[in-house]
Design an enzyme around this catalytic site. Sequence first.
Site, PDB file in Angstrom:
ATOM      1  N   HIS A 118     -76.647   3.814  -7.230  1.00 41.44           N
ATOM      2  CA  HIS A 118     -76.881   3.064  -5.780  1.00 41.44           C
ATOM      3  C   HIS A 118     -77.965   3.213  -5.175  1.00 41.44           C
ATOM      4  O   HIS A 118     -78.477   2.495  -4.687  1.00 41.44           O
ATOM      5  CB  HIS A 118     -75.729   3.109  -5.688  1.00 41.44           C
ATOM      6  CG  HIS A 118     -74.690   2.877  -6.083  1.00 41.44           C
ATOM      7  ND1 HIS A 118     -73.326   3.027  -5.429  1.00 41.44           N
ATOM      8  CD2 HIS A 118     -74.448   2.025  -7.017  1.00 41.44           C
ATOM      9  CE1 HIS A 118     -71.985   3.117  -6.187  1.00 41.44           C
ATOM     10  NE2 HIS A 118     -72.681   2.284  -7.372  1.00 41.44           N
ATOM     11  N   CYS A 145     -94.594  -6.607   2.098  1.00 37.11           N
ATOM     12  CA  CYS A 145     -95.270  -5.945   0.426  1.00 37.11           C
ATOM     13  C   CYS A 145     -96.549  -6.092   0.276  1.00 37.11           C
ATOM     14  O   CYS A 145     -96.953  -6.668   0.028  1.00 37.11           O
ATOM     15  CB  CYS A 145     -94.534  -6.570  -0.964  1.00 37.11           C
ATOM     16  SG  CYS A 145     -94.978  -5.821  -2.001  1.00 37.11           S
TER      17      CYS A 145
END
Length: 242
Positions: A118, A145
Amino acid sequence: MDKLLAFLKTKRNPKVIVLTGAGVSAESGIRTFRETGGLWENYNVEDVATPEGFYSNPDLVYEFYNVRRKQAKLSEPNRGHFAIAELEELFGNNFLLVTQNVDNLHEQAGSKNILHMHGELLKARCFECGTVIDWEGDLTSDDKCESCSGPMRPHVVWFNEMPLYMDEIISAVSDCDLFIAIGTSGVVYPAASFYQMASSKGAHTVELNLHPTGANFDTIIDGPSSRTVDMLLKELRSVYTN
Ligand code: APR
């Protein structure tokens, strides 16, 4: 335990899989999801743990994970995490830890061969290029990013998204001799189906949980994982420590 020990005496080098859930981190002070006082009592899953929730209110989602990241960083592994790392030492390369947890307490306790199906709270991922980087502080919509300047998101799998490492996990679950589920309610798929998958291929399945979930495991040991993993470890060492 007799059934378990009788089974294991037929297996010289068993392949062992441990699947953990939030219950393993409960005694480290990290809230579970579905018990009284669990996370889903205070938050709507749809609002904070789905792509749709993120697109409709990204700041709420960023803040939800920022709070959980801060809490995870203040937490310490408990005896259950350390005992699981000792299980890995006992079985070496035949051992795989699949965790639904997004904290890094297994790593802190010494576990090595881990798949975070997860995702991980202490990592962030670029929406555009998928680059994943370590991330310890708060994450906001201002963070971009480094590779492509795209928006960043928590590197956590949301509902309606595919969990990570599924091919590797299914291949390992289908080929294991011993499957041990620790501290998971077994209500979220696909993780909830792994023990049946293992059992259908001949594995012995064990559930360690504060309260039995009612699922059809071969061996069930109830109690806090800080105690029950050591109980299991003692029995397994009696068979495999030469
Ligand atoms: N020792 C062992 N088990 C425990 C302990 C403990 N000290 N404390 C709680 N538990 C058990 C509870 O009885 C319960 O069965 O841990 C389980 C926690 O269940 P959930 O809160 O449903 O957590 P989990 O099974 O990990 O949820 C799976 O659901 O919301 C998603 O992505 C989230 O990974 C999570 C997934």
